[in-house]
Enzyme design. Sequence first.
Site, PDB file in Angstrom:
ATOM      1  N   HIS A 186     -16.927 -44.923 -42.883  1.00 20.82           N
ATOM      2  CA  HIS A 186     -16.472 -43.896 -43.682  1.00 20.82           C
ATOM      3  C   HIS A 186     -17.339 -43.715 -44.788  1.00 20.82           C
ATOM      4  O   HIS A 186     -17.524 -42.631 -45.240  1.00 20.82           O
ATOM      5  CB  HIS A 186     -14.911 -44.183 -44.249  1.00 20.82           C
ATOM      6  CG  HIS A 186     -13.950 -44.193 -42.910  1.00 20.82           C
ATOM      7  ND1 HIS A 186     -12.722 -44.604 -43.117  1.00 20.82           N
ATOM      8  CD2 HIS A 186     -13.648 -43.102 -42.092  1.00 20.82           C
ATOM      9  CE1 HIS A 186     -11.871 -44.436 -42.080  1.00 20.82           C
ATOM     10  NE2 HIS A 186     -12.487 -43.616 -41.296  1.00 20.82           N
ATOM     11  N   GLU A 415     -18.152 -39.749 -24.706  1.00 22.16           N
ATOM     12  CA  GLU A 415     -17.768 -40.798 -25.803  1.00 22.16           C
ATOM     13  C   GLU A 415     -17.652 -42.173 -25.154  1.00 22.16           C
ATOM     14  O   GLU A 415     -17.594 -43.047 -25.730  1.00 22.16           O
ATOM     15  CB  GLU A 415     -16.531 -40.675 -26.868  1.00 22.16           C
ATOM     16  CG  GLU A 415     -16.767 -39.101 -27.581  1.00 22.16           C
ATOM     17  CD  GLU A 415     -15.425 -38.954 -28.239  1.00 22.16           C
ATOM     18  OE1 GLU A 415     -15.348 -39.137 -29.613  1.00 22.16           O
ATOM     19  OE2 GLU A 415     -14.593 -38.349 -27.406  1.00 22.16           O
ATOM     20  N   ASN A 438     -21.045 -41.634 -32.164  1.00 23.60           N
ATOM     21  CA  ASN A 438     -20.631 -42.779 -32.937  1.00 23.60           C
ATOM     22  C   ASN A 438     -19.662 -43.753 -31.830  1.00 23.60           C
ATOM     23  O   ASN A 438     -19.635 -44.889 -31.785  1.00 23.60           O
ATOM     24  CB  ASN A 438     -19.645 -42.105 -33.630  1.00 23.60           C
ATOM     25  CG  ASN A 438     -20.419 -41.331 -34.982  1.00 23.60           C
ATOM     26  OD1 ASN A 438     -21.620 -41.133 -34.848  1.00 23.60           O
ATOM     27  ND2 ASN A 438     -19.770 -40.729 -35.894  1.00 23.60           N
ATOM     28  N   ASP A 439     -18.775 -43.027 -31.097  1.00 29.25           N
ATOM     29  CA  ASP A 439     -17.688 -43.736 -30.146  1.00 29.25           C
ATOM     30  C   ASP A 439     -18.486 -44.150 -28.999  1.00 29.25           C
ATOM     31  O   ASP A 439     -18.383 -45.305 -28.423  1.00 29.25           O
ATOM     32  CB  ASP A 439     -16.723 -42.754 -29.898  1.00 29.25           C
ATOM     33  CG  ASP A 439     -15.496 -43.053 -31.036  1.00 29.25           C
ATOM     34  OD1 ASP A 439     -15.223 -44.080 -31.285  1.00 29.25           O
ATOM     35  OD2 ASP A 439     -14.775 -41.853 -31.301  1.00 29.25           O
ATOM     36  N   CYS A 486     -23.037 -34.264 -31.291  1.00 31.36           N
ATOM     37  CA  CYS A 486     -22.280 -33.933 -32.488  1.00 31.36           C
ATOM     38  C   CYS A 486     -22.233 -35.212 -33.363  1.00 31.36           C
ATOM     39  O   CYS A 486     -21.455 -35.234 -34.361  1.00 31.36           O
ATOM     40  CB  CYS A 486     -20.844 -33.249 -32.246  1.00 31.36           C
ATOM     41  SG  CYS A 486     -19.884 -34.256 -31.348  1.00 31.36           S
TER      42      CYS A 486
END
EC number: 2.7.3.9
Length: 556
Positions: A186, A415, A438-439, A486
């Site tokens: 985050h 993902e 990310n995932d 993305c």
Amino acid sequence: METTLRGVGVSHGVAIGEVRHMGTAVLEPPAKQIPAEEAEREQGRARQAVDAVAADLMARGNLAGGEAQAVLEAQAMMAQDPELMSDVDRRIAVGSTAERAVYDAFAAYRELLAAAGEYLAGRVADLDDVRNRIVARLLGVPMPGVPDSDEPYVLVARDLAPADTALLDPTLVLGFVTEEGGPTSHSAILARALGVPAVVALPGAGELAEGTVIAVDGSTGDIFVNPSAEKKAALEAAAAERKAALSASTGPGATADGHKMPLLANVGGPADVPAALEAGAEGVGLFRTEFLFLDDSKSAPSEEKQVEAYRQVLEAFPEGRVVVRVLDAGADKPLDFLTPADEPNPALGVRGLRTLLDHPEVLRTQLTALAKAAEGLPVHLEVMAPMVADRADAKAFADACREAGLRAKFGAMVEIPSAALRARSVLQEVEFLSLGTNDLAQYTFAADRQVGAVSRLQDPWQPALLDLVALSAEAANAEGKSCGVCGEAASDPLLACVLTGLGVTSLSMGAASIPYVRAMLAKYTLAQCERAALAARAADSADEARAAAQAVLSGE
């Protein structure tokens, strides 16, 4: 004497200034017993403190907007969790003070999270921050946080809570360094949104002495302690050169030989649109819709409320492309009315599209709202599902879109490694792919994106991750369809060149990264990007892949 440390650079730019440390954590309240007749009063104190902290987090979110708002609203929900409050009340009823009951109840919940798998363990820092805020309010002491300083400084902390990161003043906080965190934590995401240079996962960051001058290179992850005058000058010159290149680079994204690479923005709601427009985004590559659902974890937002919010974003990009991700609930984004409360490992359970297929009325309402929001607008609307595992998932989503009367392209997020490995199969049902790196990294390497100890496996330069990107892009090209990125990988200018060389057809990122990526792409031809991609995939580690790509592009 000048020394060099190496962490993980997560937000571009150079910051030079004195170290200021984050305030220390709230002290553990004393364990003392209260008379039974005081229990009701203490329970009232606890509820008031919890409500006040939740309201403060919501207010901070409203001020910050965008990505930060969604994160802080999730923290506010955490503060008011009914099960936690029941545990607090129970502890007070048997003699604990309000502050001790809160401390112990959160400690018990903390142990549950820490033992529930790495994905949820990564939320422990957010939980600790909520606990500290409630206990500080009950004790009547200030909440430790960002230092009070009239002079600009570099902020150093073990980790930064979202509530602190979201409202950092860039005129005072030149940059920040944390011991924990990773490239997709985050704090990293919010740092990029703020445009503040940042380095995370730096071992021993807390040992940097207060007042020490350091230079932070948020692009490389290097920290120069007591930098020489020559080093400062070199870093400042490099920063000035980058700034000049950014100013000179305008217009649509493209390589030096004219190969088009649309540069899109990741947005978390209407509040992120102005920054995207200012950065010259050619559209939206990831419109996260969770912000609407986090307002009230007890029920889904009405169709009317959704139409209004979606239309604000769609209207901002006439003739542009806007890719909307339907609700991604579950794991670290639990919703009382949707997600199971007793899953042993929510990250590997009912999350994303799985949740929506279990609650088709929620998906139907969202798709209908998107259809109505796009009516009469020239925007190119595309809608994608999160956490698609296989062709059956893709078909179920495409069927739901058609049943809702949605006139848009339907896509799938890649993902889960299975979706990359079987991308051609998935593309028989949908019209585009979008790689959520990310995932995808998290599930490929079994490495939680919030855990600093495994940050090397979250590095998007990992060759295995690049292989999965290449597989997806090759499948899309073979089917005559598009495949964008993305995830946060797209925000790294050097990696953006490699992704272009791997064959992806668009890049979407936080608005602050768009000028850096545009300027970098404009320096190299498509053939150079392709050679850099081959060199990176041939490497055996993320560091080697990065160095190999850099060597190719610099002509070494």
